[in-house]
Design a protein around this motif. Structure first.
Motif, PDB file in Angstrom:
ATOM      1  N   ALA A 203       0.838  -1.282  -0.124  1.00 53.46           N
ATOM      2  CA  ALA A 203       0.045  -0.031   0.004  1.00 53.46           C
ATOM      3  C   ALA A 203       0.771   1.256  -0.011  1.00 53.46           C
ATOM      4  CB  ALA A 203      -0.941  -0.001   1.165  1.00 53.46           C
ATOM      5  N   ALA A 204       2.150   1.249   0.720  1.00 45.98           N
ATOM      6  CA  ALA A 204       2.880   2.271   0.989  1.00 45.98           C
ATOM      7  C   ALA A 204       4.191   2.031   1.448  1.00 45.98           C
ATOM      8  CB  ALA A 204       2.258   3.495   1.675  1.00 45.98           C
ATOM      9  N   ILE A 205       5.296   2.763   1.148  1.00 43.14           N
ATOM     10  CA  ILE A 205       6.348   2.506   1.722  1.00 43.14           C
ATOM     11  C   ILE A 205       6.461   3.760   2.663  1.00 43.14           C
ATOM     12  CG2 ILE A 205       9.061   2.807   1.254  1.00 43.14           C
ATOM     13  CD1 ILE A 205       7.647   0.313   0.061  1.00 43.14           C
ATOM     14  N   GLU A 206       6.572   3.193   4.009  1.00 38.36           N
ATOM     15  CA  GLU A 206       6.707   4.172   5.156  1.00 38.36           C
ATOM     16  C   GLU A 206       8.208   4.079   5.695  1.00 38.36           C
ATOM     17  OE1 GLU A 206       3.939   2.678   7.933  1.00 38.36           O
ATOM     18  OE2 GLU A 206       2.050   3.276   6.543  1.00 38.36           O
ATOM     19  N   PRO A 207       8.566   4.951   6.771  1.00 41.33           N
ATOM     20  CA  PRO A 207      10.056   5.147   7.078  1.00 41.33           C
ATOM     21  C   PRO A 207      10.510   3.936   7.886  1.00 41.33           C
ATOM     22  CG  PRO A 207       8.679   6.986   8.050  1.00 41.33           C
ATOM     23  CD  PRO A 207       7.871   5.905   7.136  1.00 41.33           C
ATOM     24  N   ASP A 208       9.881   2.946   8.379  1.00 38.13           N
ATOM     25  CA  ASP A 208      10.131   1.436   8.877  1.00 38.13           C
ATOM     26  C   ASP A 208      10.100   0.522   8.212  1.00 38.13           C
ATOM     27  OD1 ASP A 208      10.734   3.127  11.258  1.00 38.13           O
ATOM     28  OD2 ASP A 208       8.891   2.848  12.147  1.00 38.13           O
ATOM     29  N   GLY A 209       9.357   0.589   7.065  1.00 42.69           N
ATOM     30  CA  GLY A 209       9.120  -0.664   6.214  1.00 42.69           C
ATOM     31  C   GLY A 209       7.902  -0.417   5.253  1.00 42.69           C
ATOM     32  N   ALA A 210       7.652  -1.685   4.531  1.00 44.72           N
ATOM     33  CA  ALA A 210       6.627  -1.624   3.642  1.00 44.72           C
ATOM     34  C   ALA A 210       5.231  -1.879   4.238  1.00 44.72           C
ATOM     35  CB  ALA A 210       6.799  -2.850   2.471  1.00 44.72           C
ATOM     36  N   ARG A 211       4.247  -1.131   4.012  1.00 48.54           N
ATOM     37  CA  ARG A 211       2.993  -1.253   4.880  1.00 48.54           C
ATOM     38  C   ARG A 211       2.223  -2.091   3.477  1.00 48.54           C
ATOM     39  NH1 ARG A 211       1.202  -1.063   9.634  1.00 48.54           N
ATOM     40  NH2 ARG A 211       2.630   0.747   9.930  1.00 48.54           N
ATOM     41  N   MET A 212       1.640  -3.200   4.022  1.00 53.07           N
ATOM     42  CA  MET A 212       0.938  -4.224   2.826  1.00 53.07           C
ATOM     43  C   MET A 212      -0.694  -3.623   3.091  1.00 53.07           C
ATOM     44  SD  MET A 212       3.421  -5.943   2.014  1.00 53.07           S
ATOM     45  CE  MET A 212       2.604  -7.084   1.167  1.00 53.07           C
ATOM     46  N   LYS A 213      -1.393  -3.876   1.956  1.00 54.02           N
ATOM     47  CA  LYS A 213      -2.641  -3.457   1.957  1.00 54.02           C
ATOM     48  C   LYS A 213      -3.712  -3.971   2.970  1.00 54.02           C
ATOM     49  CE  LYS A 213      -3.279  -2.045  -2.889  1.00 54.02           C
ATOM     50  NZ  LYS A 213      -3.738  -1.981  -4.072  1.00 54.02           N
ATOM     51  N   ASP A 214      -3.198  -5.203   3.505  1.00 56.69           N
ATOM     52  CA  ASP A 214      -3.993  -5.775   4.652  1.00 56.69           C
ATOM     53  C   ASP A 214      -3.540  -5.239   5.835  1.00 56.69           C
ATOM     54  OD1 ASP A 214      -1.329  -6.997   5.160  1.00 56.69           O
ATOM     55  OD2 ASP A 214      -2.128  -9.197   4.596  1.00 56.69           O
ATOM     56  N   GLY A 215      -2.668  -4.150   5.847  1.00 55.02           N
ATOM     57  CA  GLY A 215      -2.216  -3.769   7.321  1.00 55.02           C
ATOM     58  C   GLY A 215      -1.021  -4.105   7.908  1.00 55.02           C
ATOM     59  N   ARG A 216      -0.408  -5.034   7.409  1.00 53.89           N
ATOM     60  CA  ARG A 216       0.933  -5.663   7.903  1.00 53.89           C
ATOM     61  C   ARG A 216       2.341  -4.545   7.719  1.00 53.89           C
ATOM     62  NH1 ARG A 216       2.047 -10.873   4.992  1.00 53.89           N
ATOM     63  NH2 ARG A 216       0.595  -9.556   3.424  1.00 53.89           N
ATOM     64  N   LEU A 217       3.182  -4.605   8.502  1.00 53.78           N
ATOM     65  CA  LEU A 217       4.292  -3.580   8.154  1.00 53.78           C
ATOM     66  C   LEU A 217       5.394  -4.740   8.025  1.00 53.78           C
ATOM     67  CD1 LEU A 217       5.540  -1.073   7.931  1.00 53.78           C
ATOM     68  CD2 LEU A 217       6.270  -1.024  10.466  1.00 53.78           C
ATOM     69  N   VAL A 218       6.143  -4.726   6.966  1.00 49.34           N
ATOM     70  CA  VAL A 218       7.251  -5.266   6.729  1.00 49.34           C
ATOM     71  C   VAL A 218       8.322  -4.567   7.041  1.00 49.34           C
ATOM     72  CG1 VAL A 218       8.512  -7.194   5.256  1.00 49.34           C
ATOM     73  CG2 VAL A 218       6.138  -7.313   5.257  1.00 49.34           C
ATOM     74  N   GLU A 219       9.188  -4.962   7.955  1.00 50.28           N
ATOM     75  CA  GLU A 219      10.381  -3.825   8.040  1.00 50.28           C
ATOM     76  C   GLU A 219      11.534  -4.283   7.101  1.00 50.28           C
ATOM     77  OE1 GLU A 219      11.689  -3.990  12.092  1.00 50.28           O
ATOM     78  OE2 GLU A 219       9.834  -3.159  12.978  1.00 50.28           O
ATOM     79  N   ARG A 220      11.828  -3.130   6.443  1.00 50.18           N
ATOM     80  CA  ARG A 220      13.109  -3.067   5.316  1.00 50.18           C
ATOM     81  C   ARG A 220      14.022  -1.992   5.591  1.00 50.18           C
ATOM     82  NH1 ARG A 220      14.508  -7.942   4.125  1.00 50.18           N
ATOM     83  NH2 ARG A 220      13.791  -8.080   6.086  1.00 50.18           N
ATOM     84  N   ASP A 221      15.022  -2.123   5.087  1.00 53.48           N
ATOM     85  CA  ASP A 221      16.013  -0.997   5.213  1.00 53.48           C
ATOM     86  C   ASP A 221      16.247  -0.289   3.645  1.00 53.48           C
ATOM     87  OD1 ASP A 221      16.923  -1.305   7.822  1.00 53.48           O
ATOM     88  OD2 ASP A 221      18.516  -2.881   7.066  1.00 53.48           O
ATOM     89  N   ALA A 222      15.861  -0.979   2.654  1.00 49.52           N
ATOM     90  CA  ALA A 222      15.822  -0.585   1.375  1.00 49.52           C
ATOM     91  C   ALA A 222      15.313  -1.600   0.432  1.00 49.52           C
ATOM     92  CB  ALA A 222      17.473  -0.604   1.007  1.00 49.52           C
ATOM     93  N   TYR A 223      14.965  -0.798  -0.699  1.00 49.82           N
ATOM     94  CA  TYR A 223      14.154  -1.513  -1.684  1.00 49.82           C
ATOM     95  C   TYR A 223      14.680  -1.643  -3.149  1.00 49.82           C
ATOM     96  CZ  TYR A 223      11.094  -0.755   2.179  1.00 49.82           C
ATOM     97  OH  TYR A 223      10.503  -0.390   3.395  1.00 49.82           O
ATOM     98  N   ALA A 224      14.614  -2.787  -3.855  1.00 49.54           N
ATOM     99  CA  ALA A 224      15.032  -2.989  -5.355  1.00 49.54           C
ATOM    100  C   ALA A 224      13.676  -3.153  -5.986  1.00 49.54           C
ATOM    101  CB  ALA A 224      15.875  -4.138  -5.333  1.00 49.54           C
ATOM    102  N   ILE A 225      13.662  -2.559  -7.255  1.00 48.69           N
ATOM    103  CA  ILE A 225      12.420  -2.583  -8.058  1.00 48.69           C
ATOM    104  C   ILE A 225      12.953  -2.510  -9.360  1.00 48.69           C
ATOM    105  CG2 ILE A 225      11.921  -0.074  -7.926  1.00 48.69           C
ATOM    106  CD1 ILE A 225       8.882  -0.950  -8.094  1.00 48.69           C
ATOM    107  N   ALA A 226      12.419  -3.415 -10.430  1.00 54.27           N
ATOM    108  CA  ALA A 226      12.502  -3.062 -11.913  1.00 54.27           C
ATOM    109  C   ALA A 226      11.626  -2.171 -12.386  1.00 54.27           C
ATOM    110  CB  ALA A 226      12.529  -4.597 -12.293  1.00 54.27           C
ATOM    111  N   THR A 227      12.264  -1.010 -12.763  1.00 55.30           N
ATOM    112  CA  THR A 227      11.356   0.081 -13.377  1.00 55.30           C
ATOM    113  C   THR A 227      10.978  -0.218 -14.777  1.00 55.30           C
ATOM    114  OG1 THR A 227      13.232   1.352 -14.239  1.00 55.30           O
ATOM    115  CG2 THR A 227      12.589   1.884 -11.900  1.00 55.30           C
ATOM    116  N   ARG A 228      10.187   0.453 -15.529  1.00 58.25           N
ATOM    117  CA  ARG A 228       9.829   0.452 -16.927  1.00 58.25           C
ATOM    118  C   ARG A 228      10.743   1.529 -17.335  1.00 58.25           C
ATOM    119  NH1 ARG A 228       7.381  -1.377 -21.114  1.00 58.25           N
ATOM    120  NH2 ARG A 228       6.903   0.138 -22.746  1.00 58.25           N
TER     121      ARG A 228
END
Length: 314
Positions: A203-228
């Motif tokens: 749902a969103a990237i927050e300061p402490d991690g990735a907020r999932m659409k079901d409300g879970r927060l998965v703590e991460r320091d950094a993210y990788a993504i394949a852009t178009r």
């Protein structure tokens, strides 16, 4: 410093990144009149440094380009601040029009405008691009080594990207997000390497991690993504040169042969505008190669003209 734009050059280089400047450097040293027209929007501007480039490791991107501009000028090349709006072909070359109304003629064109990265619409992602959101492990993996990294799945290349990033950290999460359903083989490979799979959309990237659409927060320091990745090439439409889907499925590019020659006679392409995956070093090499071939193409033209005059006794 901005040079005055002349009416005509042997070669106009459109785009002043590593590919364009290195191509211009080779051409200027070959005693060609050359102008680089650059809008000043390098793809890697958000990054803190250029990596994997021998002798220039960690150099800030704009510092590298400023040095390149200085070197091109040192051999008589011009570097023009401006944005190309369109280009047209005629009997004796090309006319390039800038969006401020200026025009310049050229015998040959080298297109090195790079590409644009399109990020998925996840709140908080774009603001972190170039900091703790990255796409290339060879460019930025070392800086985030041993961190808690999350690979955000958005397309078929995401699994490959996660497999690569596992080299830089043992704490890796694969977010399925909108990527295709993982196969049994892919899940087994992830399990064998200790890559945790998190199902569902972010749902969103927050300061402490990735907020999932079901409300879970998965703590991460950094993210990788394949852009178009999409070539900056709209101005080429007047030449009949249109972007095409890249064979990798990663975006659109201007097709060119291994030497940089496009389907339009007299137009070469180098760097990310044609090779979406090229880092700074390979892009610079491609620019140098294209510059040398453009010079040879001009030599062949000039030799043919000289032979014709010689036969007439001129």
């Amino acid at each position: 410093m901005t040079d005055e734009l002349r009416d005509r050059y042997d070669v106009v280089v459109i785009g002043g990144g590593a590919a364009g400047l290195n191509g211009a450097l080779v051409l200027a040293r070959a005693r060609r009149t050359v102008a680089v027209i650059d809008a000043g929007e390098p793809r890697n501007a958000p990054a803190d440094g250029v990596h994997g480039l021998l002798g220039r490791e960690g150099t800030p991107p704009r510092e590298l380009l400023a040095k390149g501009r200085e070197e091109v000028r040192g051999y008589g090349g011009h570097v023009i601040d401006g944005r190309v709006a369109k280009a047209h072909k005629h009997d004796d070359g090309f006319t390039v029009a800038l969006d401020d109304g200026r025009e310049v003629a050229a015998r040959r064109l080298l297109v090195a405008t790079g590409l644009t990265d399109t990020l998925p619409d996840i709140p908080g992602l774009a603001e972190r691009w170039g900091e703790n959101v990255m796409h290339c492990p060879y460019c930025h993996g070392w800086e985030h080594r041993d961190q808690a990294i999350g690979v955000i799945g958005t397309g078929p290349n995401a699994v490959h990207q996660a497999t690569l990033f596992r080299q830089w950290t043992g704490d890796l999460v694969f977010f399925t997000h909108t990527a295709p359903e993982l196969t049994a083989d892919e899940r087994e490979r992830f399990a064998a390497r200790g890559v945790r799979v998190v199902e569902g959309e972010i749902a969103a990237i927050e300061p402490d991690g990735a907020r999932m659409k079901d409300g879970r927060l998965v703590e991460r320091d950094a993210y990788a993504i394949a852009t178009r990745m999409e070539a900056r090439a709209g101005f080429l439409a007047g030449l009949g040169l249109e972007p095409a889907e890249h064979p990798s499925g990663a975006g659109q590019h201007i097709p060119a042969d291994p030497m940089g020659r496009t389907s339009i006679d007299g137009v070469w392409a180098a760097g990310n505008v044609t090779d979406l995956m090229a880092q700074v070093g390979p892009a610079a090499v491609a620019g140098a190669q294209a510059g040398a071939l453009i010079n040879y193409d001009l030599i062949e033209e000039e030799t043919a003209e000289a032979v014709a005059l010689h036969r007439l006794g001129a």
